[in-house]
Structure formats: C-alpha cells, structure tokens
Motif scaffolding. Structure first.
Motif, PDB file in Angstrom:
ATOM      1  N   GLN A  76       0.818  -1.210   0.000  1.00  0.00           N
ATOM      2  CA  GLN A  76       0.000   0.000   0.000  1.00  0.00           C
ATOM      3  C   GLN A  76       0.854   1.263   0.000  1.00  0.00           C
ATOM      4  N   PRO A  77       1.675   1.380  -1.011  1.00  0.00           N
ATOM      5  CA  PRO A  77       2.640   2.482  -1.055  1.00  0.00           C
ATOM      6  C   PRO A  77       1.973   3.819  -1.374  1.00  0.00           C
ATOM      7  N   MET A  78       2.670   4.891  -1.022  1.00  0.00           N
ATOM      8  CA  MET A  78       2.150   6.234  -1.244  1.00  0.00           C
ATOM      9  C   MET A  78       3.135   7.013  -2.120  1.00  0.00           C
ATOM     10  N   LEU A  82       4.616   4.789  -4.959  1.00  0.00           N
ATOM     11  CA  LEU A  82       3.517   4.400  -5.828  1.00  0.00           C
ATOM     12  C   LEU A  82       3.865   4.734  -7.279  1.00  0.00           C
TER      13      LEU A  82
ATOM     14  N   ILE B  69      -4.176   6.227  -9.656  1.00  0.00           N
ATOM     15  CA  ILE B  69      -3.089   6.350  -8.683  1.00  0.00           C
ATOM     16  C   ILE B  69      -3.639   6.875  -7.356  1.00  0.00           C
ATOM     17  N   LEU B  72      -5.488   4.029  -5.663  1.00  0.00           N
ATOM     18  CA  LEU B  72      -4.557   3.057  -5.084  1.00  0.00           C
ATOM     19  C   LEU B  72      -3.985   3.587  -3.777  1.00  0.00           C
ATOM     20  N   ALA B  73      -3.664   4.878  -3.764  1.00  0.00           N
ATOM     21  CA  ALA B  73      -3.048   5.464  -2.581  1.00  0.00           C
ATOM     22  C   ALA B  73      -4.043   5.582  -1.434  1.00  0.00           C
ATOM     23  N   GLN B  76      -6.098   1.723  -0.922  1.00  0.00           N
ATOM     24  CA  GLN B  76      -5.314   0.519  -0.691  1.00  0.00           C
ATOM     25  C   GLN B  76      -6.133  -0.760  -0.911  1.00  0.00           C
TER      26      GLN B  76
END
Lengths: 242, 242
Positions: A76-78, A82, B69, B72-73, B76
C-alpha cells in the motif's frame, strides 16, 4: 500516513522490480540487435529464433504485472513509491512493445530474404542503429533515474523521424522505378515503420523517467513528427507521346 | 484485512473510473468512425479535425492515470478491487492507442485524397467497419464484464487479419500494375495496417475483460495471425522477348 517507507524489504522489492525491468530491457535490446543482423544478412533461421524468443518478453511482462500488483496489495505504497511501481508497470509494457516491433522486423526478414536485395536495406539498418542506441540510453536513464539522459533520448527522436521520412521517399522511388522491387520495398517500408515506432516507445519511456524523478510528465510538446504520413511521391510515367 | 470493501464511496470511485473509461471508449469509437468517413469521402478538413481531437483522448488517459493512482493510494484495495483498478489503467491505455491509430488513418487521408482513387479504398473501409464493431463490442463487454462477448471479439480478430492479408496482396498487385498507384496504395497499406492493429487492441481489451472476471488471462494462444508479413507478390514484368 507518511510517504517514507522504513521497512528495508520494500526497497528490496523495488530493486527486484527494477531488475525485472532491466532484464526485459536487456532482452529487448538483444532482440532488436539480432533482428537488424538477421535483416542485413538475410538470415531466415536467425529471424525465426527472434520470433520464438519474443515469448520470453511476454512472460517477463506478465511477471512484472504480478509483482507490481502484489506490491500494491501488500505494501500500500504512497506518493513516490507508488509512482515507482506504476512507472515500472508502464515501462515494462513499453519494453514489451519494443520487443514486439523487433519480432515484427524479424517476421518480415523471411519475405525480404527471398527477394532481390534493395539498396535501401542498408539505410533501414542505419535507422535501426539509431533506434537501438535510443533504447539502450533510455533504459540506462530509467535505471539511473537520469532526467538529462532521458531528455537527450527524447530529442533524438526527431532525427529518427527525419531519417524514416527520407527512407519512405527513397523506397517509394525504387518501387516506381521497377515493379519487381515493390514486394521487397513494401516489407522494408514496414520494417522502417516498426523501427520508427521503437523510437516512439523509447521516447515514451523517457517521459516516464521524467515523471518518476519530477512527479510530472514533460510539459513541452513531443518532438515527434513523422512526416512520411503526408508524403506523396509522384511516379514518372512515360506518356504515349514519349 | 478483508478484500471486501464496505465503504460505499469506493464503489462510487470505481464507477467513476468506469465512466471515464467509457467516455474514452466512446470518443475512440467516434474518432474511428469519422476517420473512415473522411477516408471514403476524401475529406481533408474532417481528417484534420480528427487529428486535433486526439488530444482529448490523451488528456482523458492522463486523468484515468491520476484517478487510479489516487485510488490506489487512498483506498489501498485488495484482490478483485485492485484488479479492477489496474484493469482500467490498462484498458485506458489501449483505448488511447486505438485513438492513435484512428488519428494515423486520418493523417494519411490528406495524402490519399490528393491522388487518384484506388478501388481498394472501399475494401479498406470495410476492414475498418469490422474493427469498429470489434471496438464497440469489446467496450460493451468491458462495461458489462461480459466474458462471452469478450471471447467473441477475440475470435473475430482472425477474420480481420484474413481480410487485411488479402488487402495487402490486392494493394501490391495494383502497385505493380501501374506505378502511378504506388503512393496512394502505400498510404492505404498503412491505413489497413493501422486498422488491423486496432483489432489487436480490441483483442487485448477482451483479454483484460477475461482477467477482470476470472482473475486470469485466457490460456489458449491468441488467434492473431497476420500473414501479410510473409506475403510475397511477384511482379509480372514483361521480359525482353515479349
């Protein structure tokens, strides 16, 4: 939630991703190099090998996809992380397409080798050399996150397009001079077009490098301009009076 | 961490993503339709409009990228949701490429319109009609997550490739018959190739639909086979004795 990751193994996973992309890039470079060699030597067996080898690139891309999806899910990267992951996903798909074009060049080699040689084949291989250098440099730029090198690749696409357009005119002229050249020249036209597209994909990767480092896509318009699309070459046909 | 999302607004965000992809798809369909019309009517102004409109697709793709994006951020997501998001990202990039090919068809229209008409233009437009239907159906399949419809699109790519290969031969024959046809036929060859590539991308989208619904890419080999790459058409050149 901070965007900094402190877990060491995340860096390892990112490195692994980079290595997978690097492996794909190396393979695509070799495929392009071999395709140009097979074309110039009219080597049908080598061309067939290149076509068969393309599957490895497809598999590697699928692996990159799986790895990135797993990383997105687990980590779950930021922010920047990401971007790195999505960037790798995009670069992998562009490398896969470069490999596709190398395969397409190889596919045409069979037909070209069975026909009388056309002088332009050498120029097409020179075009291939330019594209190859762009691919090599943009992969270096990607792996070292070097925006300046990426910019230089982007700028060189103009040169590639100009050479492609002149090859287009040259091949049309050969076709008009002698209909026996038409089949070979048509296949060479497509080979040249495939190579020109490889340059476009190198340029696409250069833009991703810019995005990875700066967080933004380059704002200026793309230098890309393939003028062959507007090119008309008129056949000189002897009239009845001549 | 469960893979089920209970927050309603995640569904809304997914729906918004679908809507963005649907908008892109609708625009790409219109671009292709217009490009075929401009080609058959030799309408240079319309062709120029199509080239200009392509920017909208580029912008929409950039928006999809940003939205995915951000999702996703913030969200999660796991498992199926993650697949949906990555799938939308991929489908958007394929639609953008379909739009690129429509633009490339339009770009050639200018050159083609300045040259004497070639009978094959009608067949090329028929090829375009097949591709157009594939694009329309695969977008429907994507939006309704309909694997069966996606399969039928994938199967139709064979038909498209066969027609493309026969157009390739036909155009080469026209070139050999009269060198004055060479310029127009060469541009038409590229137009046909662009359309054939649109079919490939429709097929790629069909595979993503399969992946979204089942979690796996289709296992059987792709039906895709463009045999024109191996095609040799021999010119009948009158020998000195004739």
């Amino acid at each position: 939630m901070g965007s900094e990751h402190t877990v060491k193994s995340f860096d390892e996973e990112l490195r692994r991703l980079d290595n997978m992309v690097a492996e794909m890039g190396g393979l695509a470079e070799v495929q392009l190099q071999s395709a140009l060699e097979a074309l110039i030597r009219r080597d049908i067996e080598k061309a067939a090998e290149i076509v068969a080898n393309d599957r490895r690139l497809d598999h590697l891309e699928a692996e990159v996809d799986q790895h990135t999806i797993a990383m997105l899910a687990r980590r779950q990267p930021m922010a920047k992380d990401l971007r790195e992951i999505v960037g790798a996903l995009k670069v992998a798909s562009m490398i896969e397409r470069i490999g596709d074009y190398a395969k397409n060049v190889a596919k045409r080699t069979g037909a070209i080798a069975e026909m009388p040689p056309v002088p332009s084949a050498q120029t097409v291989v020179r075009l291939g050399g330019l594209a190859q250098q762009m691919v090599k440099d943009v992969l270096d730029a990607y792996l070292s996150r070097d925006v300046e090198q990426a910019k230089s690749v982007r700028a060189r696409d103009r040169e590639l397009d100009a050479l492609y357009t002149s090859i287009f005119r040259e091949l049309l002229t050969y076709m008009m001079e002698d209909p026996r050249n038409i089949s070979a020249c048509t296949h060479l036209l497509f080979v040249a077009k495939h190579i020109e597209r490889i340059g476009d994909h190198a340029t696409n990767i250069a833009e991703i490098v810019h995005f990875l480092v700066t967080g933004e896509m380059p704002l200026d318009d793309r230098p890309r301009q393939d003028e062959s699309e507007m090119t008309i070459v008129t056949a000189h046909v002897p009239s009845d009076e001549e």
